[in-house]
Write an enzyme that holds these catalytic residues in place. Structure first.
Site, PDB file in Angstrom:
ATOM      1  N   GLU A   1      10.217   1.698  10.091  1.00  0.00           N
ATOM      2  CA  GLU A   1      11.085   2.612   9.459  1.00  0.00           C
ATOM      3  C   GLU A   1      10.670   3.854  10.121  1.00  0.00           C
ATOM      4  OE1 GLU A   1      14.406   2.182   8.852  1.00  0.00           O
ATOM      5  OE2 GLU A   1      14.315   0.183   8.780  1.00  0.00           O
TER       6      GLU A   1
ATOM      7  N   VAL B   1       1.891   6.364  13.438  1.00  0.00           N
ATOM      8  CA  VAL B   1       1.198   5.130  12.964  1.00  0.00           C
ATOM      9  C   VAL B   1       1.845   3.960  13.040  1.00  0.00           C
ATOM     10  CG1 VAL B   1       0.207   4.499  10.749  1.00  0.00           C
ATOM     11  CG2 VAL B   1       0.197   6.762  11.148  1.00  0.00           C
ATOM     12  N   GLY B   2       3.156   3.926  13.404  1.00  0.00           N
ATOM     13  CA  GLY B   2       3.953   3.023  13.484  1.00  0.00           C
ATOM     14  C   GLY B   2       3.727   2.233  14.624  1.00  0.00           C
TER      15      GLY B   2
ATOM     16  N   LYS C   1       0.870  -1.075   0.061  1.00  0.00           N
ATOM     17  CA  LYS C   1       0.102   0.069  -0.216  1.00  0.00           C
ATOM     18  C   LYS C   1       1.094   1.237  -0.276  1.00  0.00           C
ATOM     19  CE  LYS C   1      -2.064   3.005   3.095  1.00  0.00           C
ATOM     20  NZ  LYS C   1      -1.988   3.876   1.909  1.00  0.00           N
TER      21      LYS C   1
ATOM     22  N   CYS D   1      13.406  11.528   6.833  1.00  0.00           N
ATOM     23  CA  CYS D   1      13.609  10.947   8.195  1.00  0.00           C
ATOM     24  C   CYS D   1      14.792  11.223   8.582  1.00  0.00           C
ATOM     25  CB  CYS D   1      13.028   9.467   8.098  1.00  0.00           C
ATOM     26  SG  CYS D   1      14.192   8.432   6.829  1.00  0.00           S
TER      27      CYS D   1
ATOM     28  N   GLU E   1       9.882  16.029  15.125  1.00  0.00           N
ATOM     29  CA  GLU E   1      10.027  15.961  13.707  1.00  0.00           C
ATOM     30  C   GLU E   1       9.324  17.020  13.122  1.00  0.00           C
ATOM     31  OE1 GLU E   1       8.893  12.583  11.725  1.00  0.00           O
ATOM     32  OE2 GLU E   1      10.840  12.352  10.603  1.00  0.00           O
TER      33      GLU E   1
ATOM     34  N   GLY F   1       6.994   4.917   7.958  1.00  0.00           N
ATOM     35  CA  GLY F   1       5.968   6.149   7.947  1.00  0.00           C
ATOM     36  C   GLY F   1       6.342   6.977   9.373  1.00  0.00           C
ATOM     37  N   SER F   2       5.439   7.545   9.930  1.00  0.00           N
ATOM     38  CA  SER F   2       5.428   8.321  11.233  1.00  0.00           C
ATOM     39  C   SER F   2       5.518   7.344  12.501  1.00  0.00           C
ATOM     40  CB  SER F   2       4.411   9.327  11.328  1.00  0.00           C
ATOM     41  OG  SER F   2       3.005   8.570  11.264  1.00  0.00           O
TER      42      SER F   2
HETATM   43  P1  NAD Z   1       2.277   8.310   7.891  1.00  0.00           P
HETATM   44  O1  NAD Z   1       2.602   7.380   9.069  1.00  0.00           O
HETATM   45  O2  NAD Z   1       1.254   9.268   7.925  1.00  0.00           O
HETATM   46  O3  NAD Z   1       1.856   7.301   6.630  1.00  0.00           O
HETATM   47  C1  NAD Z   1       2.707   6.182   6.262  1.00  0.00           C
HETATM   48  C2  NAD Z   1       1.725   5.165   5.384  1.00  0.00           C
HETATM   49  O4  NAD Z   1       0.960   4.750   6.495  1.00  0.00           O
HETATM   50  C3  NAD Z   1       0.783   5.772   4.646  1.00  0.00           C
HETATM   51  O5  NAD Z   1       0.870   4.823   3.321  1.00  0.00           O
HETATM   52  C4  NAD Z   1      -0.460   5.768   5.210  1.00  0.00           C
HETATM   53  O6  NAD Z   1      -1.612   5.899   4.207  1.00  0.00           O
HETATM   54  C5  NAD Z   1      -0.520   4.671   6.139  1.00  0.00           C
HETATM   55  N1  NAD Z   1      -1.315   4.772   7.254  1.00  0.00           N
HETATM   56  C6  NAD Z   1      -1.777   5.836   7.886  1.00  0.00           C
HETATM   57  N2  NAD Z   1      -2.665   5.336   8.756  1.00  0.00           N
HETATM   58  C7  NAD Z   1      -2.800   4.266   8.785  1.00  0.00           C
HETATM   59  C8  NAD Z   1      -3.323   3.053   9.569  1.00  0.00           C
HETATM   60  N3  NAD Z   1      -4.159   3.306  10.504  1.00  0.00           N
HETATM   61  N4  NAD Z   1      -2.844   1.682   9.488  1.00  0.00           N
HETATM   62  C9  NAD Z   1      -2.030   1.357   8.801  1.00  0.00           C
HETATM   63  N5  NAD Z   1      -1.342   2.216   7.562  1.00  0.00           N
HETATM   64  C10 NAD Z   1      -1.750   3.607   7.750  1.00  0.00           C
HETATM   65  O7  NAD Z   1       3.542   8.999   7.385  1.00  0.00           O
HETATM   66  P2  NAD Z   1       3.874   9.804   6.126  1.00  0.00           P
HETATM   67  O8  NAD Z   1       3.388  11.451   6.622  1.00  0.00           O
HETATM   68  O9  NAD Z   1       3.270   9.179   4.858  1.00  0.00           O
HETATM   69  O10 NAD Z   1       5.553   9.907   6.068  1.00  0.00           O
HETATM   70  C11 NAD Z   1       6.136  10.661   6.738  1.00  0.00           C
HETATM   71  C12 NAD Z   1       6.711  10.078   8.121  1.00  0.00           C
HETATM   72  O11 NAD Z   1       7.520   8.979   7.587  1.00  0.00           O
HETATM   73  C13 NAD Z   1       7.783  10.916   8.698  1.00  0.00           C
HETATM   74  O12 NAD Z   1       7.664  10.546  10.156  1.00  0.00           O
HETATM   75  C14 NAD Z   1       9.059  10.292   8.356  1.00  0.00           C
HETATM   76  O13 NAD Z   1      10.210  10.423   9.369  1.00  0.00           O
HETATM   77  C15 NAD Z   1       8.859   8.808   8.211  1.00  0.00           C
HETATM   78  N6  NAD Z   1       9.566   8.168   7.352  1.00  0.00           N
HETATM   79  C16 NAD Z   1      10.689   7.452   7.934  1.00  0.00           C
HETATM   80  C17 NAD Z   1      11.924   6.658   7.088  1.00  0.00           C
HETATM   81  C18 NAD Z   1      12.681   5.708   7.804  1.00  0.00           C
HETATM   82  O14 NAD Z   1      13.228   5.052   6.788  1.00  0.00           O
HETATM   83  N7  NAD Z   1      12.857   5.724   8.943  1.00  0.00           N
HETATM   84  C19 NAD Z   1      11.594   7.014   5.786  1.00  0.00           C
HETATM   85  C20 NAD Z   1      10.871   7.763   5.282  1.00  0.00           C
HETATM   86  C21 NAD Z   1       9.901   8.421   6.023  1.00  0.00           C
END
Ligand code: NAD
Length: 501
Positions: free
Chosen positions: A263, A245-246, A188, A297, A395, A241-242
């Site tokens: 990550e 949500v992680g 996804k 990130c 962040e 992701g964030s």
């Molecule tokens: P996000 O957490 O909002 O979304 C990431 C993904 O999760 C998207 O596909 C989103 O649709 C999905 N998502 C949202 N709610 C969900 C749920 N309830 N259940 C399952 N999936 C869900 O993050 P973002 O705004 O897309 O990306 C930015 C974040 O990602 C920043 O915090 C950044 O630091 C992090 N990031 C980390 C790395 C790393 O390698 N450590 C790399 C890139 C980005």
């Protein structure tokens, strides 16, 4: 900075309509498609299906069947490797198309998007090589009557959930390794930047990945992502992701004890000593803070400067930052593109205002830029930031650099570690002892010494503490998508348990 109107490349542009991939079939969603407005151009550039929970469940069922009955997990490593190599060639052949999609959907500069495609092709080739080298262990040291063999088996169905900031690069840090191990997948992408991942689906089918092994469902997190983290037929979730949500992903996956790889966010410090090559550092500081508009990130968003050099170095960073070219993402000379959404721009602005109210000085920028179309933020420097301020701990995910100071090495380490994140860090000094002391004491998954934000497919990447769980890339990356199985074999006559040995 360059003001711009709709660029020539988009004059006759028609928004691209995508479909999603479930069980080898390209399908529309049931509801209204999701429209993506280009952050740097203000026009609709892509439409993706708004997938539903039922779509996610169909994709999981297809991946389950492809794993349990299909040829993919039983192919030889060489066969899977050859398919992944073919995929790498096809990605390289379509790199301009993929980079264009990432550029217009995310707002990142086109030159940078092309660079990310080059990096992604290398990762697919590296994963293809690892597919042939995946092996377990044997123990011939357990006595004459026992031989132990430890197998590595594909873990099963993997849910892959990715963010918007590096759309093609991040799916490439996960998917080829999962496929190399023999897993089947449901992917996804972010609902803001799904285009290049959907083109990747076409590429993988053309390369010979069987139906059901790769499924791509577009849509929102709560609708599509959540069932991918709870469904009992999913064996592992790989999420980038964030941190918020992680955390939710891990709690969801805990219900059925799935393996989880995370990550997440970062608030990465660069610690700078007076004996450093300051010219090199100043360039790296500007790069670290403003690359990908700070929506990274790994952004070097916290500088921890020795007090004796802080004022001079901050002024020199501001001079260089003024020269950074912010503008149309499609202009090949642009270095910093657009901010992902108007809402995110407002969030960045609120962090700057909050820091100013808390006593920080806005040494550069601090406001949005009006370039005619889309949303942009001026490269910003905040000096006089204290470690307890929100802007030093959280962040921001925008082009905002916070400058803090230190007197002693111990204090620098304490400030660097005094946050919840631990993704990466940099140290700048010509002194070997200083670099190694910082390298060993700062709690982060990557420490750069006299450089910043370098990387290679061979080097593991991931975070300590709330920056994540597990590591991507590196030679163990394929193993992350496996289970370990012990074959404990007996040789010769066996003594029954009631009989003396
Ligand atoms: P996000 O957490 O909002 O979304 C990431 C993904 O999760 C998207 O596909 C989103 O649709 C999905 N998502 C949202 N709610 C969900 C749920 N309830 N259940 C399952 N999936 C869900 O993050 P973002 O705004 O897309 O990306 C930015 C974040 O990602 C920043 O915090 C950044 O630091 C992090 N990031 C980390 C790395 C790393 O390698 N450590 C790399 C890139 C980005």
């Amino acid at each position: 900075m360059t003001a711009h109107v709709k660029p020539k490349a988009l004059e006759n542009f028609k928004a691209r309509d995508f479909r999603m991939l479930i069980d080898g079939t390209w399908t529309e969603g049931a509801g209204q498609p999701i429209e993506r407005i280009a952050p740097g151009h203000g026009i609709v550039v892509s439409r993706y299906p708004a997938g539903s929970k039922a779509d996610a469940e169909r994709a999981i069922a297809a991946a389950r069947k492809a794993f349990d009955d299909g040829p993919w997990p039983s192919m030889t490593g060489a066969e899977r490797s050859n398919i992944l190599l073919k995929a790498a060639d096809l990605i390289a052949a379509r790199a301009d198309e993929l980079a264009f999609l990432d550029c217009i959907e995310s707002g990142k500069p086109i030159s940078q998007a092309k660079g990310e495609l080059g990096g992604a092709v290398d990762i697919w080739r590296y994963a293809a090589a690892l597919a042939r080298d995946l092996h377990g262990e044997s123990y011939n040291t357990l006595g004459d009557g026992t031989l132990g063999v430890v197998l590595r088996e594909a873990i099963g169905v993997v849910s892959i959930i990715t963010p918007w900031n590096f759309p093609f690069l991040i799916v490439s840090q996960k998917l080829p390794f999962a496929l190399a191990a023999g897993c089947t997948t449901v992917v996804k992408p972010s609902e803001l930047t799904s285009g290049s991942t959907l083109v990747l689906g076409e590429i993988l089918i053309e390369a010979g990945v069987p139906a059901g092994v790769i499924n791509i469902v577009t849509g929102t997190g709560p609708e599509v992502g959540a069932p991918m983290t709870t469904h009992p037929d999913v064996d592992m979730v790989s999420f980038t992701g964030s941190t918020g949500v992680g955390r939710l992903t891990m709690a969801n996956a805990a219900q059925t004890l799935k393996k989880v790889s995370l990550e997440l966010g970062g608030k990465n410090p660069q610690i700078v000593f007076p004996d450093a090559d300051l010219d090199a550092f100043i360039d790296a500081a500007v790069f670290g803070a403003y690359f990908n508009a700070g929506e990274c990130c790994n952004a070097g968003s916290r500088l921890i400067l020795h007090t004796s050099i802080a004022a001079d170095v901050t002024a020199r960073i501001a001079d260089l930052a003024k020269k950074v070219k912010v503008g149309d993402p499609l202009d090949p000379t642009t270095q910093v593109g657009a901010i992902i959404t108007p809402q995110h721009l407002a969030k960045i602005g609120a962090y700057v205002d909050g820091a100013a109210k808390a006593g920080a000085l806005v040494a550069l920028g601090g406001a949005a830029l009006d370039l005619g179309l889309g949303q942009f933020m001026a490269p910003t420097i905040l000096s006089g930031v204290r470690p307890d301020m929100a802007v030093a701990r959280e962040e921001v995910f925008g082009p905002v650099l916070s400058v803090l100071t230190f007197e002693t090495t111990e204090e620098a380490i304490r400030i660097a570690n005094a946050i919840d994140y631990g993704l990466s860090a940099g140290v700048w000094s010509r002194d070997f002892d200083t670099c190694l002391t910082i390298g060993r004491k700062v709690r982060a998954g990557t420490i750069w010494m006299n450089t910043f934000m370098d990387g290679a497919s061979e080097l593991p990447f991931g975070g300590y503490r709330q920056s994540g769980l597990g590591r991507e890339l590196g030679r163990h990356a394929v193993e992350d998508y496996t289970e370990t199985k012990t074959l404990n074999m007996h040789i010769g006559a066996r003594t029954g348990w009631w009989m003396p040995r």
